[in-house]
Design an enzyme around this catalytic site. Structure first.
Site, PDB file in Angstrom:
ATOM      1  CG  HIS A   1      -1.724   1.049   1.287  1.00  9.52           C
ATOM      2  ND1 HIS A   1      -2.839   1.477   0.845  1.00  9.52           N
ATOM      3  CD2 HIS A   1      -1.422   2.389   2.063  1.00  9.52           C
ATOM      4  CE1 HIS A   1      -3.530   2.698   1.109  1.00  9.52           C
ATOM      5  NE2 HIS A   1      -2.631   3.229   1.990  1.00  9.52           N
ATOM      6  CD  GLU A   2       1.996   3.246   3.668  1.00  6.51           C
ATOM      7  OE1 GLU A   2       2.304   4.467   3.079  1.00  6.51           O
ATOM      8  OE2 GLU A   2       1.178   3.186   4.284  1.00  6.51           O
TER       9      GLU A   2
ATOM     10  CG  HIS B   1       0.621   6.458  -0.591  1.00  9.59           C
ATOM     11  ND1 HIS B   1      -0.675   6.644  -0.973  1.00  9.59           N
ATOM     12  CD2 HIS B   1       0.139   5.863   0.506  1.00  9.59           C
ATOM     13  CE1 HIS B   1      -1.788   6.568  -0.090  1.00  9.59           C
ATOM     14  NE2 HIS B   1      -1.122   5.889   0.810  1.00  9.59           N
TER      15      HIS B   1
END
Length: 226
Positions: A98-99, A102
């Protein structure tokens, strides 16, 4: 609109947010104890996904705290909490991916991410001033100050709104990558990763709902001051 009219809504959203936080904690704890079949730590997953997306210059760092994971666009680093950095769990894999999602958004200059970054600094200052302006305006019965406080709270609501597509898109990228590379090694593991990221997304939805209820309450105060 009256100040009392939204109090039950705020209390309801507050209780719902506590339930969501509990759900996130249980879901993360459940899948944090399940080892992914590839035996990859969160740091290894992050490094692999970054490299596969041409982001070799982005560093993966360990940071203290629980669920303190974040991507920092200022120094181009993926920061994973100690548990997720070292753990070969399904939850750590999901959070790490998920990170990195980004970081990929930053690479392609996703409009919502760019807007959120531009809003962050001014809104931080505005949110610190808003409660004082509101209280001062009520104290001296100056509607202009009350409306200024309401506008600042409204801008904070905009920040929460912009955050939603950013977080949802990062989770979409994470799940797509995990599935394509078969990182969990099983359909059950894929489902677990999705549950972890869904629970995390709900916290942002709750944050937006709380900000909306507070804004409506403050808007009621401003309208009554005229």
């Amino acid at each position: 609109m009256y100040i009392d009219s939204y109090t039950p809504l705020i209390l309801l959203i507050f209780v719902a947010s506590l339930v969501i936080q509990g759900y996130l904690s249980r879901t993360y704890g459940r899948w944090g104890g399940v080892r992914n079949e590839r035996n990859l730590t969160g740091a290894q997953v992050a490094r692999m996904m970054l490299d596969d997306n041409g982001l070799q210059s982005v560093e993966v760092r360990r940071v203290p705290g629980r669920l303190s994971d974040h991507y920092d666009p200022r120094n181009k680093t993926v920061n994973l909490s100690e548990g997720n950095y070292d753990a070969p769990s399904v939850a750590a894999m999901a959070v790490a991916a998920h990170e990195v999602g980004h970081a990929i958004q930053d690479k392609v200059r996703m409009p919502a991410l760019v807007l959120r970054a531009q809003l962050a600094g001014p809104l931080s200052l505005g949110m610190n001033l808003a409660p004082w302006l509101l209280m001062l305006g009520i104290g001296i019965q100056m509607s202009g100050l009350i409306w200024l406080g309401a506008v600042l709270f409204g801008l904070a609501l905009l920040f929460h709104l912009v955050t939603l597509p950013v977080e949802f898109d990062a989770s979409r990228r994470a799940l797509q990558y995990i599935g394509a590379r078969q990182l969990t090694g099983s359909a059950e593991g894929n489902a677990g990763a999705q549950k972890v990221l869904t629970a995390a997304a709900l916290t942002y939805v709750a944050g937006f709902a709380m900000a909306l209820a507070q804004f409506l309450q403050i808007l009621g105060i401003a309208r009554r001051s005229d």
